[in-house]
Each structure stands twice: as C-alpha cells, then as structure tokens.
Design an enzyme around this catalytic site. Structure first.
Site, mmCIF file in Angstrom:
data_model
loop_
_atom_site.group_PDB
_atom_site.id
_atom_site.type_symbol
_atom_site.label_atom_id
_atom_site.label_comp_id
_atom_site.label_asym_id
_atom_site.label_seq_id
_atom_site.Cartn_x
_atom_site.Cartn_y
_atom_site.Cartn_z
ATOM 1 N N GLY A 250 1.026 -1.308 -0.166
ATOM 2 C CA GLY A 250 0.392 0.314 0.304
ATOM 3 C C GLY A 250 0.991 1.219 0.039
ATOM 4 N N ASP A 251 1.588 1.376 1.002
ATOM 5 C CA ASP A 251 2.757 1.957 0.626
ATOM 6 C C ASP A 251 3.218 2.599 -0.106
ATOM 7 O OD1 ASP A 251 2.659 2.383 3.390
ATOM 8 O OD2 ASP A 251 3.889 0.715 3.788
#
Length: 305
Positions: A250-251
C-alpha cells in the site's frame, strides 16, 4: 519538495522458518533487516523512482541510530527528532506458510518532541507535498494528523493521508490532496459492507463531499479505483504475478501515485504507476525496484489500463 512523516519508525526483522512450531526451538532459513514504518516505505519507493524526499519522524536508542544510518543508503534525506526515553521499535515479521507479525512499542514521545516536529514543518512552503501515513503511537494524541493539517492550512501544501477510520475521517475537513483507504476500510467508515465497484465509487464520492480532493481506493486482487477532484473515475486492474509479500504494498502504491502525478499531472498515469508499484512490492521479497515497477507499468498499459 516531498516530505514524509513516520511517527514510529522501526527496524523490521524478517525471518523465514520452515514449518514454524509454537513452543519449540525453530531455526531460521533466511533473515533480513529493513527500515520499517509506512512513511519510510513511501520515502524508499519515491527515491527508487527518482524523487528525492525528506523523511521526518521520531527515533530513539541504538535502533534509532541504525534506522538513521540505513536511511542514508536508501537515497533520501532524513531529519529525525531524537527522543530521549525508550528506543525505536524492532518489528518481527515471521514467514512460515502464513505471515505473523510481532510489533514493538516504540519510544515515549513528549510534548516538546512534538513541538520540534512543528518547527520542522515550518520549513514547508507553497507547492510542497507532505505524506502522513500509519498509526499514531500511544504517547501522542490521536488527533495529531488533524493538528498538523490545521497548522499547515492555507499554505498551499498538498497533503496525502494514508490512515484508517477515524484518523482518516477526521482530516477531511482540511481537504487533503489524496486519501487512500482500501475497500474494507471504506465500508467500515460508513458502517456498510461494500459488494460492488459501483458501491465503492458511491462511498468514495461521499468522502469527496466531506472534503477529500482525490480518493484512491485499493481493492487488493481486484485492482484500484481513483475518484479525482475533476470528477473523473478511473479503474485499474492488477498485473499477473505471485504474491510473496504483504508489507509495504500500500505504501508503494502511494509512492507510485505521487511520483506519477508529479511527473506529468495525469491522474490516469499516476494510478497506473501506483498500481504497478504496489503490485511489484507484493510480488517481491521486500520493497520493489524500479525495473520491476516499470515492467508491470508496461504490462498494465498493454492490457488497456
């Protein structure tokens, strides 16, 4: 300039164990140590894609010194605040069929430490981008995201927020440039179970009505949806590959999106690069390299996304 904030950086100790058995002596097959924390992951992937940035946050003890040392080799700057009490976290990531995580507590961050962070934020100016991501340590008030955005309001700084539930809901008043819930978090924010893309788009637009400029909703194996401040809706699939790692995907998507948007201002390009970066990390043992990201970008483009 791009800045990230990681309130609770860590050293991630990632170990592989064949057939882990609880209550027995287990021996590792492989060991790796990475800098952990959502903001640091974003900083790392941004640097990988050629975008210099500065990581802000709090470090303490010998683990904090090691985080700072390792960051110097990752291609971006750090301007951490050194905290007196406690030490930066060591998070254990155990991989043995299933993934198990044991996360540390982190240091005690005082009011004076937080005041130092605000002093560093004073350096930001019109056109800069600030990325706030991750959870808030117990020693900091949980309204810190709101207070930072209030402090920087009207200064022309584009703020990206990648957080969950109340942390995300409470910042909408300050019109973040981008928020990134996943489809489950989006449903939780409204107390509903989302069954279709149309429903996801509907509730994503409600977040826009509450103040978010752009809403990026990740849907794991079903891809992602982007609702832009210009009223456009883009849907992106996922490239083919085997998921090896759930940490940092996600990052990586956030970093890829920011890099893509800064490159040419195209939301479609930003979504494609973000999706490629997130998938490339999911298909890697650690955070993805540029070659893997661009390969998946080209694959998405060929597939018509």
């Amino acid at each position: 300039m791009i800045y990230t904030v990681t309130f609770n950086p860590a050293l991630d100790y990632v170990v592989k164990v064949d057939h882990f058995t609880l209550g027995s002596v287990n021996r590792t097959e492989q060991e790796d140590i990475y800098c952990g924390g959502k903001g640091l992951n974003v900083s790392t992937v941004l640097a990988t894609l050629g975008y210099g940035n500065t990581a802000l946050g709090f470090v303490a003890g010998f683990t904090g010194d090691e985080i700072e040392r390792r960051v110097k080799n990752l291609g971006f700057r750090s301007d951490f605040i050194h905290v007196k009490n406690g030490m930066s976290r060591i998070n254990v990531k155990l991989k043995s069929g299933e993934e198990t995580e044991i996360n540390g507590i982190g240091p005690e961050i005082t009011k004076k430490d937080v005041e130092q962070l605000y002093e560093k934020l004073d350096c930001l100016s019109d056109g800069d981008m600030l990325i706030l991501s991750g959870s808030i340590p117990a020693s900091i008030n949980d309204d810190i995201y709101e207070r930072i955005m209030e402090y920087l309001d009207k200064k022309g700084i584009r703020i990206v927020v990648d957080a969950t539930r109340d942390l995300l809901s409470n910042v909408l008043f300050y019109h973040p440039f981008l928020i990134k819930p996943n489809n489950h978090e989006l449903g939780e924010m409204f107390g509903v179970r989302l069954e279709s893309v149309d429903e996801i788009i509907h509730y994503g637009k409600l977040l826009q009505e509450k103040g978010a400029e752009n809403v990026l909703i990740s849907m794991a194996g079903d891809g992602a949806v982007l609702i832009t401040q210009t009223g456009e809706v883009f849907q992106m699939g996922v490239p083919s590959g085997t998921v090896k790692n759930s940490v940092g995907a996600g990052d990586s998507m956030v970093a890829g999106f920011v890099a893509g948007y800064l490159e040419n201002g195209s939301y479609e390009h930003a979504l494609r690069l973000g999706s490629a970066a997130g998938s490339a990390t999911a298909f890697s043992e650690g955070l993805a390299g540029k070659e893997d990201i661009m390969k998946l970008y080209d694959e998405l483009l060929k597939e018509g996304y």
